[in-house]
Write an enzyme that holds these catalytic residues in place. Structure first.
Site, PDB file in Angstrom:
ATOM      1  N   ALA A 276       0.820  -1.221   0.000  1.00  0.00           N
ATOM      2  CA  ALA A 276       0.000   0.000   0.000  1.00  0.00           C
ATOM      3  C   ALA A 276       0.846   1.260   0.000  1.00  0.00           C
ATOM      4  O   ALA A 276       1.173   1.795  -1.052  1.00  0.00           O
ATOM      5  CB  ALA A 276      -0.968  -0.021   1.194  1.00  0.00           C
ATOM      6  N   CYS A 277       1.219   1.760   1.169  1.00  0.00           N
ATOM      7  CA  CYS A 277       1.826   3.085   1.251  1.00  0.00           C
ATOM      8  C   CYS A 277       3.181   3.168   0.563  1.00  0.00           C
ATOM      9  O   CYS A 277       3.493   4.174  -0.079  1.00  0.00           O
ATOM     10  CB  CYS A 277       1.918   3.535   2.702  1.00  0.00           C
ATOM     11  SG  CYS A 277       0.286   3.722   3.476  1.00  0.00           S
TER      12      CYS A 277
END
Length: 235
Positions: free
Chosen positions: A169-170
């Site tokens: 994700a990030c």
């Protein structure tokens, strides 16, 4: 399924996928530039310490030691460092004015309340020193809705070494946006983590094919120490 079996299956998939990618012109190299910065994503206590929904694996044995080496090289050579964390002011899921957007409908972002600084503070083992930028984000990518790109450009940066969590994700979205913003993107293999078995290996393989060069800590430390005259620069 054991982790050993999972690793073997992933390697088989990587080998076959690499053949396809190479035939179609993927897996090119972007190389290192001449002015690097370290961009560390969400290596804050909610992700690095036990007992939180966001706690990640291999933090103590791989990510923190690798980060300490990268930080030492950056600090010794005057390279910019950006520490990025995430927290929310309005964590009431029923409040339409929440700064969580719609993300709380998918994951428990309300667990990172800005009122509890201990949660979103950068891990003390890699704590920022004077002159290092600490950036608070609300979305997955460290570039989305933040001044990160402008900050890096004003410092003359052309290469970002991205570390942190999570690979799925990030970190991944930060890498994708970093490339789109015109920076040479380098993913530091041992300093990227996640919570789910196989997630790091798969994402780093795919990132290396499309969005960044995946390099190990040793290579990155050598680059950070030697960039001014290194034959890696501009590669």
């Amino acid at each position: 399924m054991s982790l050993e079996n999972l690793d073997a299956m992933l390697q088989q998939a990587f080998d076959e996928s690499s053949r396809i990618y190479r035939e179609r012109g993927f897996q090119r190299r972007i190389g290192f530039g001449r002015r690097p910065a370290l961009v560390s994503v969400d290596l804050a206590n909610a992700w690095t310490r036990p007992g939180n929904p966001f706690t990640c694996d291999k933090v103590d044995e791989e990510i923190i030691p690798g980060m300490q080496r990268l930080l030492a090289a950056c600090r010794a050579n005057g390279h910019p460092v950006v520490h990025i964390t995430t927290a929310y002011q309005i964590t009431d899921r029923d409040d339409p004015a929440t700064d969580m957007g719609m993300w709380h409908h998918k994951i428990p972002v309300e667990a990172v309340d800005i009122a509890d600084e201990k949660l979103w503070a950068i891990d003390s083992r890699i704590a920022p020193v004077k002159g290092e930028y600490v950036l608070l984000k609300k979305r997955a990518s460290a570039f989305s809705g933040t001044p990160l790109a402008g900050y890096l450009r004003s410092a003359g940066v052309d290469t970002i070494l991205v570390t942190g969590v999570t690979a799925t994700a990030c970190v991944r979205t930060t890498i994708c946006d970093g490339l789109a913003e015109g920076f040479r993107t380098i993913a530091v293999r041992e300093c990227i983590g996640d919570r789910v078995p196989g997630a790091v290996a798969w994402n780093l393989f795919d990132i290396d094919a499309k969005f960044a060069d995946v390099e190990n800590v040793d290579t990155c430390v050598t680059y950070l120490n030697d960039v001014e005259g290194s034959n890696l620069a501009g590669g």
